[in-house]
Write an enzyme that holds these catalytic residues in place. Sequence first.
Site, mmCIF file in Angstrom:
data_model
loop_
_atom_site.group_PDB
_atom_site.id
_atom_site.type_symbol
_atom_site.label_atom_id
_atom_site.label_comp_id
_atom_site.label_asym_id
_atom_site.label_seq_id
_atom_site.Cartn_x
_atom_site.Cartn_y
_atom_site.Cartn_z
ATOM 1 N N TRP A 2 70.440 -70.889 -4.250
ATOM 2 C CA TRP A 2 71.533 -70.797 -3.268
ATOM 3 C C TRP A 2 72.786 -71.497 -3.789
ATOM 4 C CZ3 TRP A 2 74.498 -74.330 -0.593
ATOM 5 C CH2 TRP A 2 75.222 -73.830 0.500
ATOM 6 N N HIS A 3 72.568 -72.610 -4.512
ATOM 7 C CA HIS A 3 73.720 -73.374 -5.008
ATOM 8 C C HIS A 3 74.485 -72.643 -6.096
ATOM 9 C CE1 HIS A 3 72.031 -76.776 -2.787
ATOM 10 N NE2 HIS A 3 73.231 -77.301 -2.878
ATOM 11 N N GLY A 4 73.795 -71.794 -6.845
ATOM 12 C CA GLY A 4 74.528 -71.060 -7.878
ATOM 13 C C GLY A 4 73.628 -70.136 -8.656
#
Lengths: 376, 472
Positions: free
Chosen positions: B320-322
Amino acid sequence: MKKTKFFIALFAGSLLLPNLVFFPFQKYFDTKNNENRELAAFPKIRAAGWENFSADFEAYYNDHVPFKNDFVKFNNMVDTSLFRTTKLGDVVIGKDNWLFYLTSRNGEDAAADYQKTNLYTEEESRKTANQIIDTETWFKNQGVERFACYIAPNKETLYPEQMPEKPVKRGEGPSRMDAFAAYMEENTSTAFGWLADDLQKYAPDYQLFCKYDSHMNNLGGYFISEKILQDFGFDPPEISDFTITDGDTYQGDLARMIGREEELTDDVLYCVEGYQPDVSCEAVQEEVPNGEEIFREFSSDSTNSKTLLVIGDSFRLRLEGYLPYWYQKCVFVHIDHFTPELMEKYQPQDVAVILVERDQHYMEELSKYFMENEKK
Amino acid sequence: MVFSSMVFLWIFLPAVLLTYFICPKKFRNGLLIFFSLLFYAWGEPRYVILMILSVTVNYIGGLLLEKEIVPKKSIVAGVVTVNLFLLGYFKYFGFLLGIWNEMLHAFGKNGVLVPEIALPVGISFYTFQALSYVIDVYRGEVKAQHNYGNLLLYVSFFPQLIAGPIVKYKDINAQIIQRNITVEKFGAGAMRFCWGLGKKVLLANAFAKVVDDIYANNLEMVSRKALWLGALLYMLQIYYDFSGYSDMAIGLGKMFGFDFLENFRYPYLSTSVREFWRRWHISLSSWFRDYVYIPLGGSRAGKKKTYRNLLIVFFLTGLWHGAGVTFILWGLYHGFFLILERAWLGKRLEKLPKAAGWCYTGIITFWGWILFRTESLSTLAVYVRNMFVEHPSTVLTSAYLDKKMVLLLVLGILFSGIVQKIYESSRKQFPQFFPKNGVVTVPRMTAALVLFWLSAASLVGNSYNPFIYFRF
């Protein structure tokens, strides 16, 4: 509750008052453009390119934000007075408030020059040397008799003792230009002058650079002119033949960059009194858009009927007080604005290219400023 | 548009506050929708349509779930798929194609062209909010929203649109319809906003300059001390950046009458990784708990399945963060330590002094952030190796550690939870001397306004871009 209401009033004032106070009364506030660039204009509202409006508006508002100069001065005051920061952006604050320009952008890398971390490889030296040789060949093919390329040292190269110990530490050993000058000497016959050694002789006794500016003063200009004239076969007088006076005071470009131009006003440009008293010389044509000179032509009644063309960055400007006295015609042009038509018009016999050490991108692509212009 | 910009502070925010409080109450939600869409369109003029499309799909999905024309499971599966497809396409398609190409190259075949897909700002946040709505409707926890505007406001509300907190629909739906703004609430919101602005501009941005500069260099030439400094500063940068933004979002929400849940509770005070994830980005971890971990069985289906579920959740957290290998590895790294604590280490930590747990958690998160920040495994290897191996270097700590940075570093460490913990302990012992959080006192008011003006000065200073030679 009272305190909360008071706080809300102050908060609301912090949001609303800057625009409400500044824009109607801006003639009473400092709105001078100290950034030496065209500030963004209010964007036009139009259908084509509509999606750029927000970015353009932000650029406009950031350039014209209320009390910008006051905020910049405040920031610089806090950094220099409270934290004794010695680097504000690209400007380094040295001893006795000497200012240095240690930039690492736009093709310049003064920081790497000072730290000596950007020495050329053998291949890079060869490529750069070929650029200078090709340039000389091009000028010789245009009928030029004498060509020389000069590199003036960065201010911190000449005056490292004025630099602070932090945040940038001086490198050890030879610099990029020290090594490259040695390469040119050993491998080419092109006249190439790395002026650091020539100027080092005089630096202890004379202030050759402006304190608050990135450029040389008139004394620095004198000694470089002396070197060029000697290389071109003249016998210029010694500095001891002249009286040196203070000359005009000078607000430097670096002082302006850190918002202290009104405070740092004690530097002078120096004046070499009585230079070539028997020769009269005047500028007959010039182009100075936005205060930046790009072209100037001098005429004199010198006995030397030849024409000298001086091409370079802003370091060529301090030579204007000296070189035109030795040629009947002397033309100074910024390297970015050189055109081959100048060769046709002036047919110079002598050409000197002068650049400053940190402007390495010019030297590394020198021939494109002449030969590619010709192709156009 | 971002909160830490002069256009937001001196044009957008005063405009929205002024018009909001002048406007009759029945039009206020509409006004907030207008300004929220303007806020988003300011930075993403084309992708505002995508956000509206996402809201529309979820709005229709919610109504269909209520009407049950087709089986609810099919509806929610369809709507969730559309949401994840949008997120997946814009955020992960290029990354997946890159992996596919590497596999093809490994077999000596030519790769496929990877299209350049711009990532719409905030898509991870608003997609998760939209999913929260439709899943809560499916579960019967909330009723479907019949008012399209209310749902649009929930998803697009500008304080939490770009960088969270991820507000679950059930936590906010009542406030969309009815909320109270009191003087105390507005004052507390304004103070919270100023505090967050200071954290972001004065601390996070200052740390970021150094960290970015270190990473921009050839890491082989950066000294050991500078690499350690960079890692420490990044640990502080990411906390102050993220929590500062959350503070601003919560503060802005309060000014309009909304109460968002807290998103950070001094995570660097944690004495275990498990506790860390109850204090760090709380809205994200609780989202994954409610919508992934618990539906998978949580911790109720035996040890092996619990560990599997944790790995899945933290794989997704990293992703989700990257869209990058290091993000995924960072997530799995935390998942590993969570499993370790459940299996064995947690009970040991409880028996040790809290300082031991705090040191352990600090070390784990410190190394985790290095993994998070580096963009490739090869960069990570160089960075970590050079933190321990002496090597010739030209980029030294003296380039960064001037008096100002030392002061900011000390403040950054102290205010990451230490000062607050001491304050809370003191307040419990001597409540008559220490007012509650959020109450406006003269020192707090002064501090808030000083932070606001120092932040404004810093932002204006950053826009100052002088040149030696005239630039046209």
